[in-house]
Design a protein around this motif. Structure first.
Motif, PDB file in Angstrom:
ATOM      1  N   GLY A  40       0.789  -1.227   0.000  1.00  0.00           N
ATOM      2  CA  GLY A  40       0.000   0.000   0.000  1.00  0.00           C
ATOM      3  C   GLY A  40       0.815   1.267   0.000  1.00  0.00           C
ATOM      4  N   HIS A  41       0.103   2.374  -0.103  1.00  0.00           N
ATOM      5  CA  HIS A  41       0.687   3.713  -0.143  1.00  0.00           C
ATOM      6  C   HIS A  41      -0.226   4.662   0.618  1.00  0.00           C
ATOM      7  CE1 HIS A  41      -2.456   4.845  -3.048  1.00  0.00           C
ATOM      8  NE2 HIS A  41      -2.221   3.690  -3.634  1.00  0.00           N
ATOM      9  N   GLY A  42       0.353   5.708   1.166  1.00  0.00           N
ATOM     10  CA  GLY A  42      -0.456   6.736   1.789  1.00  0.00           C
ATOM     11  C   GLY A  42      -1.289   7.475   0.766  1.00  0.00           C
ATOM     12  N   ILE A  43      -2.303   8.185   1.248  1.00  0.00           N
ATOM     13  CA  ILE A  43      -3.187   8.934   0.361  1.00  0.00           C
ATOM     14  C   ILE A  43      -3.691  10.168   1.098  1.00  0.00           C
ATOM     15  CG2 ILE A  43      -5.284   7.672   1.038  1.00  0.00           C
ATOM     16  CD1 ILE A  43      -6.152   7.836  -1.963  1.00  0.00           C
ATOM     17  N   GLY A  44      -3.916  11.220   0.364  1.00  0.00           N
ATOM     18  CA  GLY A  44      -4.416  12.472   0.932  1.00  0.00           C
ATOM     19  C   GLY A  44      -4.599  13.466  -0.198  1.00  0.00           C
ATOM     20  N   LEU A  45      -3.758  14.512  -0.228  1.00  0.00           N
ATOM     21  CA  LEU A  45      -3.759  15.455  -1.347  1.00  0.00           C
ATOM     22  C   LEU A  45      -3.077  14.858  -2.566  1.00  0.00           C
ATOM     23  CD1 LEU A  45      -2.985  18.785   0.528  1.00  0.00           C
ATOM     24  CD2 LEU A  45      -5.127  18.161  -0.596  1.00  0.00           C
ATOM     25  N   GLU A  46      -2.383  13.755  -2.384  1.00  0.00           N
ATOM     26  CA  GLU A  46      -1.807  12.981  -3.489  1.00  0.00           C
ATOM     27  C   GLU A  46      -2.332  11.559  -3.403  1.00  0.00           C
ATOM     28  OE1 GLU A  46       2.584  14.089  -4.326  1.00  0.00           O
ATOM     29  OE2 GLU A  46       2.297  14.460  -2.192  1.00  0.00           O
ATOM     30  N   VAL A  47      -2.482  10.922  -4.553  1.00  0.00           N
ATOM     31  CA  VAL A  47      -2.910   9.517  -4.556  1.00  0.00           C
ATOM     32  C   VAL A  47      -1.832   8.648  -3.934  1.00  0.00           C
ATOM     33  CG1 VAL A  47      -3.577   7.571  -6.005  1.00  0.00           C
ATOM     34  CG2 VAL A  47      -4.386   9.851  -6.566  1.00  0.00           C
ATOM     35  N   HIS A  48      -0.563   8.964  -4.207  1.00  0.00           N
ATOM     36  CA  HIS A  48       0.558   8.242  -3.611  1.00  0.00           C
ATOM     37  C   HIS A  48       1.373   9.214  -2.774  1.00  0.00           C
ATOM     38  CE1 HIS A  48       0.849   4.657  -6.675  1.00  0.00           C
ATOM     39  NE2 HIS A  48      -0.369   4.819  -6.191  1.00  0.00           N
ATOM     40  N   GLU A  49       1.396   9.010  -1.468  1.00  0.00           N
ATOM     41  CA  GLU A  49       2.222   9.793  -0.573  1.00  0.00           C
ATOM     42  C   GLU A  49       2.583   8.908   0.609  1.00  0.00           C
ATOM     43  OE1 GLU A  49      -0.714  12.987   0.101  1.00  0.00           O
ATOM     44  OE2 GLU A  49      -0.951  12.253   2.161  1.00  0.00           O
ATOM     45  N   GLU A  50       3.362   9.432   1.531  1.00  0.00           N
ATOM     46  CA  GLU A  50       3.725   8.635   2.698  1.00  0.00           C
ATOM     47  C   GLU A  50       2.524   8.472   3.630  1.00  0.00           C
ATOM     48  OE1 GLU A  50       7.758   8.895   4.337  1.00  0.00           O
ATOM     49  OE2 GLU A  50       7.907  10.817   3.279  1.00  0.00           O
ATOM     50  N   PRO A  51       2.491   7.348   4.381  1.00  0.00           N
ATOM     51  CA  PRO A  51       3.493   6.294   4.512  1.00  0.00           C
ATOM     52  C   PRO A  51       3.321   5.198   3.459  1.00  0.00           C
ATOM     53  CG  PRO A  51       1.719   5.851   6.030  1.00  0.00           C
ATOM     54  CD  PRO A  51       1.366   7.140   5.334  1.00  0.00           C
ATOM     55  N   TYR A  52       4.419   4.521   3.133  1.00  0.00           N
ATOM     56  CA  TYR A  52       4.358   3.406   2.204  1.00  0.00           C
ATOM     57  C   TYR A  52       4.363   2.097   2.992  1.00  0.00           C
ATOM     58  CZ  TYR A  52       4.990   6.931  -1.300  1.00  0.00           C
ATOM     59  OH  TYR A  52       4.805   8.040  -2.083  1.00  0.00           O
ATOM     60  N   ILE A  53       3.453   1.212   2.618  1.00  0.00           N
ATOM     61  CA  ILE A  53       3.258  -0.052   3.334  1.00  0.00           C
ATOM     62  C   ILE A  53       4.105  -1.106   2.636  1.00  0.00           C
ATOM     63  CG2 ILE A  53       1.554  -1.680   4.227  1.00  0.00           C
ATOM     64  CD1 ILE A  53       1.278   1.263   5.219  1.00  0.00           C
ATOM     65  N   ILE A  54       5.347  -1.223   3.104  1.00  0.00           N
ATOM     66  CA  ILE A  54       6.325  -2.038   2.398  1.00  0.00           C
ATOM     67  C   ILE A  54       7.377  -2.553   3.380  1.00  0.00           C
ATOM     68  CG2 ILE A  54       7.777  -0.025   1.850  1.00  0.00           C
ATOM     69  CD1 ILE A  54       8.406  -1.351  -0.851  1.00  0.00           C
ATOM     70  N   GLU A  55       7.958  -3.688   3.070  1.00  0.00           N
ATOM     71  CA  GLU A  55       9.041  -4.235   3.886  1.00  0.00           C
ATOM     72  C   GLU A  55      10.169  -3.214   3.993  1.00  0.00           C
ATOM     73  OE1 GLU A  55      12.130  -8.046   3.996  1.00  0.00           O
ATOM     74  OE2 GLU A  55      10.713  -7.819   2.341  1.00  0.00           O
ATOM     75  N   GLY A  56      10.666  -3.025   5.198  1.00  0.00           N
ATOM     76  CA  GLY A  56      11.746  -2.067   5.425  1.00  0.00           C
ATOM     77  C   GLY A  56      11.281  -0.748   5.993  1.00  0.00           C
ATOM     78  N   ASN A  57       9.960  -0.477   5.911  1.00  0.00           N
ATOM     79  CA  ASN A  57       9.427   0.752   6.505  1.00  0.00           C
ATOM     80  C   ASN A  57       8.995   0.431   7.931  1.00  0.00           C
ATOM     81  OD1 ASN A  57       8.330   3.180   7.198  1.00  0.00           O
ATOM     82  ND2 ASN A  57       6.738   3.193   5.634  1.00  0.00           N
ATOM     83  N   THR A  58       9.830   0.826   8.899  1.00  0.00           N
ATOM     84  CA  THR A  58       9.557   0.515  10.299  1.00  0.00           C
ATOM     85  C   THR A  58       8.763   1.616  10.998  1.00  0.00           C
ATOM     86  OG1 THR A  58      11.691   1.475  10.956  1.00  0.00           O
ATOM     87  CG2 THR A  58      11.638  -0.896  10.462  1.00  0.00           C
ATOM     88  N   GLU A  59       8.312   2.631  10.247  1.00  0.00           N
ATOM     89  CA  GLU A  59       7.504   3.710  10.830  1.00  0.00           C
ATOM     90  C   GLU A  59       6.276   3.105  11.516  1.00  0.00           C
ATOM     91  OE1 GLU A  59       6.670   7.855  11.260  1.00  0.00           O
ATOM     92  OE2 GLU A  59       7.918   7.317   9.542  1.00  0.00           O
ATOM     93  N   PRO A  60       6.071   3.379  12.802  1.00  0.00           N
ATOM     94  CA  PRO A  60       4.880   2.841  13.467  1.00  0.00           C
ATOM     95  C   PRO A  60       3.627   3.595  13.057  1.00  0.00           C
ATOM     96  CG  PRO A  60       6.158   4.187  14.996  1.00  0.00           C
ATOM     97  CD  PRO A  60       6.957   4.115  13.723  1.00  0.00           C
ATOM     98  N   LEU A  61       2.557   2.872  12.835  1.00  0.00           N
ATOM     99  CA  LEU A  61       1.285   3.504  12.509  1.00  0.00           C
ATOM    100  C   LEU A  61       0.823   4.356  13.681  1.00  0.00           C
ATOM    101  CD1 LEU A  61      -0.702   0.550  10.873  1.00  0.00           C
ATOM    102  CD2 LEU A  61       0.543   2.387   9.715  1.00  0.00           C
TER     103      LEU A  61
END
Length: 371
Positions: free
Chosen positions: A304-325
């Motif tokens: 997955g990918h973040g969404i808001g004012l852009e269709v693709h923005e942070e956060p990205y739902i991918i291996e290696g992204n340790t950002e906590p929800l």
């Protein structure tokens, strides 16, 4: 003045962006037309070769450099509520030199992520002593965590694109081309309340095995799965994005088998959403189900990918992204299985992390829709 929700684009964002700029060790943000500028000011400025640029110093007063012919639009935009000085420039002026003169000595500046290279290079020449960074490194923490008003906007966008998916079976039938079907869908996206159509993917048969296929003159045939991934931007600037799979007639047995796997994978990923969970764990939740059934090599993109004012923005739902929800994070959950030259499938919902878990913003059935 353009009608805009003060809750959706609050005046406090300017101060928040200024504080984040100083905390990041930057002297100023330089925001040209695009999602960064719209996020901070609410101004959906035209992207022109003539420079429009919000200059937001970490210390001192903000100002917006505006081509004189764009001054009325700026003054009637939501940016007029911010108390920012509009500095018009004329056709024979050098706006980059004017920015440099007003800004003064700088060591590090953050440029809008979507700034044109032409503009970033001109600013580099005008500010030769300033290291250029991405404004996204400053604004990401603000933009990722959606406010209740932003979540409401995304909820509205989700309802609008759901209304389009509800009509898709009317457009799908054997003998029609992907392009013909796509035109009907694009018209429905606008009719459902979107301001723009961002994309229409209609992938029939083997074209469904290409995640970003788009449209072609291929004729849809009886018994073929069709991947329909659609989205647009609402008048308030917030985006929709949702994928469902349809089949014209009786689906192939192999397809039915792995579509069931895909449904379970998407459900597992959505169930894993809650505060504190690393982004990569949502990806893993979907990927583990698909790999366990022998289809791991056919899941070829992030979950997955973040969404808001852009269709693709942070956060990205991918291996290696340790950002906590965190509550307010909004992103797609869209695992897929793609068998090259045969067919493919993807199920996509937008999900918002809440205090308790996750809220899906798309509500169309996720079962295979037989037309």
């Amino acid at each position: 003045m353009t009608t805009v929700s003060s809750d959706l684009y609050p005046v406090t964002r300017l101060a928040a962006a200024r504080e984040a700029t100083g905390a990041a060790g930057l002297d100023a943000l330089l925001l040209t037309p695009g999602p960064d500028l719209r996020y901070v000011t609410g101004y959906d400025a035209l992207p022109l070769e003539r420079l429009t640029c919000l200059v937001l110093p970490a210390e001192g007063e903000a100002f917006m450099m505006v081509p004189r012919l764009e001054l009325p639009a700026a003054e009637h935009s939501p940016a007029s509520r911010l108390g920012v000085e509009f500095v018009p420039w004329d056709e024979t002026d050098d706006p980059y030199a004017l920015v440099a003169a007003r800004l003064g000595a700088t060591r590090r500046v953050g440029l809008a992520d979507r700034m044109w290279a032409m503009q970033s290079l001109r600013l580099r020449d005008a500010l030769p002593g300033a290291e250029q960074m991405l404004a996204g490194t400053v604004l990401r923490g603000l933009r990722m965590r959606k406010s209740p008003a932003e979540v409401a906007a995304l909820r509205g966008a989700g309802a609008a694109i759901d209304a389009v998916h509800a009509q898709v079976p009317e457009f799908l039938r054997a003998g029609r081309t992907e392009r013909e079907i796509g035109k009907d869908i694009a018209d429905a996206i606008i009719a459902a309340g979107h301001a723009t159509v961002d994309f229409v993917i209609v992938g029939s048969g083997p074209n469904g095995a290409s995640p970003h296929h788009d449209l072609s003159d291929r004729v849809v045939r009886e018994g073929e799965p069709v991947v329909v991934d659609i989205g647009g931007q609402m008048p308030d600037g917030y985006c929709s994005d949702s994928t469902r799979v349809y089949v014209v007639g009786e689906p192939p047995a192999e397809f039915v088998k792995y579509y069931d796997v895909l449904q379970r994978a998407q459900q597992a990923a959505c169930d894993a959403v809650r505060p504190g969970v690393p982004c990569e764990d949502i990806d893993a939740a979907a990927r583990e189900v698909i790999a366990a059934e022998g289809y791991g090599e056919y899941f070829i993109h992030r979950t997955g990918h973040g969404i808001g004012l852009e269709v693709h923005e942070e956060p990205y739902i991918i291996e290696g992204n340790t950002e906590p929800l965190a509550p307010g994070f909004a992103f797609s959950v869209e695992p897929g299985i793609y068998l090259p030259g045969t067919h493919g499938a993807r199920i996509e919902d937008i999900v918002v992390c809440t205090e308790e878990g996750g809220e899906r913003l798309n509500h169309r059935p996720r079962e295979l829709v037989v037309v």
